[in-house]
Design a protein around this motif. Structure first.
Motif, PDB file in Angstrom:
ATOM      1  N   MET A  38      -7.819   0.744   2.957  1.00  0.00           N
ATOM      2  CA  MET A  38      -6.454   0.235   2.826  1.00  0.00           C
ATOM      3  C   MET A  38      -5.807   0.071   4.194  1.00  0.00           C
ATOM      4  SD  MET A  38      -4.977   2.512  -0.335  1.00  0.00           S
ATOM      5  CE  MET A  38      -5.898   2.679  -1.858  1.00  0.00           C
ATOM      6  N   PHE A  50       0.847  -1.203   0.000  1.00  0.00           N
ATOM      7  CA  PHE A  50       0.000   0.000   0.000  1.00  0.00           C
ATOM      8  C   PHE A  50       0.881   1.251   0.000  1.00  0.00           C
ATOM      9  CE2 PHE A  50      -2.779  -3.105   2.232  1.00  0.00           C
ATOM     10  CZ  PHE A  50      -3.897  -3.039   1.415  1.00  0.00           C
ATOM     11  N   GLN A  58     -10.146  -1.310  -7.865  1.00  0.00           N
ATOM     12  CA  GLN A  58      -9.132  -2.000  -8.665  1.00  0.00           C
ATOM     13  C   GLN A  58      -7.872  -2.251  -7.848  1.00  0.00           C
ATOM     14  OE1 GLN A  58      -8.460   0.248 -12.247  1.00  0.00           O
ATOM     15  NE2 GLN A  58     -10.578   0.034 -12.956  1.00  0.00           N
ATOM     16  N   GLU A  59      -7.478  -1.266  -7.057  1.00  0.00           N
ATOM     17  CA  GLU A  59      -6.269  -1.415  -6.246  1.00  0.00           C
ATOM     18  C   GLU A  59      -6.455  -2.476  -5.166  1.00  0.00           C
ATOM     19  OE1 GLU A  59      -3.040   1.413  -3.894  1.00  0.00           O
ATOM     20  OE2 GLU A  59      -4.631   2.303  -5.121  1.00  0.00           O
ATOM     21  N   ILE A  81     -10.101   2.747  -6.672  1.00  0.00           N
ATOM     22  CA  ILE A  81      -9.711   2.166  -5.385  1.00  0.00           C
ATOM     23  C   ILE A  81     -10.079   0.688  -5.353  1.00  0.00           C
ATOM     24  CG2 ILE A  81      -9.992   2.270  -2.891  1.00  0.00           C
ATOM     25  CD1 ILE A  81      -8.494   4.639  -4.053  1.00  0.00           C
ATOM     26  N   ARG A 118       0.358   4.149  -0.949  1.00  0.00           N
ATOM     27  CA  ARG A 118      -0.364   5.358  -0.564  1.00  0.00           C
ATOM     28  C   ARG A 118      -0.313   5.560   0.948  1.00  0.00           C
ATOM     29  NH1 ARG A 118      -5.961   7.215  -3.266  1.00  0.00           N
ATOM     30  NH2 ARG A 118      -4.989   5.944  -4.878  1.00  0.00           N
ATOM     31  N   ARG A 141      -6.398  -5.940  -6.602  1.00  0.00           N
ATOM     32  CA  ARG A 141      -5.002  -6.349  -6.820  1.00  0.00           C
ATOM     33  C   ARG A 141      -4.384  -6.876  -5.537  1.00  0.00           C
ATOM     34  NH1 ARG A 141      -0.546  -4.027  -5.368  1.00  0.00           N
ATOM     35  NH2 ARG A 141      -1.582  -2.050  -4.849  1.00  0.00           N
TER      36      ARG A 141
END
Length: 233
Positions: free
Chosen positions: A139, A118, A168-169, A166, A120, A172
């Motif tokens: 997250m 992560f 999509q992230e 978000i 971010r 993943r």
């Protein structure tokens, strides 16, 4: 594979009210499970029952061969159940990094590894929990659970209300946990096709009972059956 979790004819609920009825399933280490069903059928109740928050009326829950029935929630967490609740539960007076380090337990999931998954959160590590967007909070909720180095991760509606980028992230990340890290995962998700694409096995609940149990791929391939079971478009 070694059996990690076994739910045996469990009936559970809140006080005298029974929400789950005669629920049975088992998971080995490395298994991934999509927990599906319409709203209000008991999906979240099953997760919180695993965490010891509901009242267990009948049946047994076994964790790594041991009985969980009288084990308090905090000990279940220490034993390896990592719970990511729908509400996220951010602490407004803690920074991102403090959220992560305060729960850290020994294991492969370190601060460095979580930040690698992560990035971010690394950028926002000095921000307070209430200064994050909804996606960033989700997250952080997942990252915080990973810092406990769980043996199974319980994800309750992880994609709910988030922007597509978000989602999509997070997809993943969950796919990496399942495919690359071999982590055992239970995903409660209203987006049934998404959950099925991330997992190997699927259980569908209706009125607190299991009405379908199969591999995820076969249910995903049978659109008519999926629509009947969970009412998706």
């Amino acid at each position: 594979m070694r059996e990690l979790l076994a739910v045996e004819k469990v009936s559970a609920g809140y006080g005298e009210s029974i929400v789950l009825e005669d629920v049975s399933f088992a998971m080995n280490e490395g298994d991934s499970l999509a927990l599906l069903g319409r709203n209000g059928v008991g999906k979240t109740s099953l997760l919180v029952t695993l965490m010891g928050i509901t009242r267990l009326h009948r049946g047994a829950i076994r964790w790594d061969g041991g009985d969980l029935a009288k084990v308090p929630t905090w000990k279940r967490s220490r034993a390896g159940l990592g719970w990511v609740p729908q509400e996220r539960h951010m602490f407004p007076t803690l920074t991102v990094e403090e959220h992560l380090t305060v729960v850290a337990r020994p294991g492969p999931w370190t601060l460095q590894k979580v930040y690698e998954v992560f990035p971010r959160l690394l950028e926002r590590r000095q921000n307070m929990g209430n200064e994050l967007s909804g996606g960033e909070q989700q997250m952080l909720a997942i990252a915080r659970a990973l810092m406990t180095n769980p043996r199974i991760l319980l994800l309750d509606e992880p994609m709910e209300g988030l922007a597509p980028i978000i989602v999509q992230e997070l997809v993943r990340v969950v796919r990496r946990l399942v495919k690359d890290e071999g982590m055992s995962v239970i995903v409660v998700e209203q987006h049934a096709r998404l959950a099925l694409s991330l997992t190997e096995r699927a259980i569908v609940l209706d009125r607190g009972r299991i009405v379908h149990d199969s591999d995820s791929a076969s249910l995903l391939a049978d659109g008519d059956k999926l629509d009947r079971l969970v009412s998706v478009a």
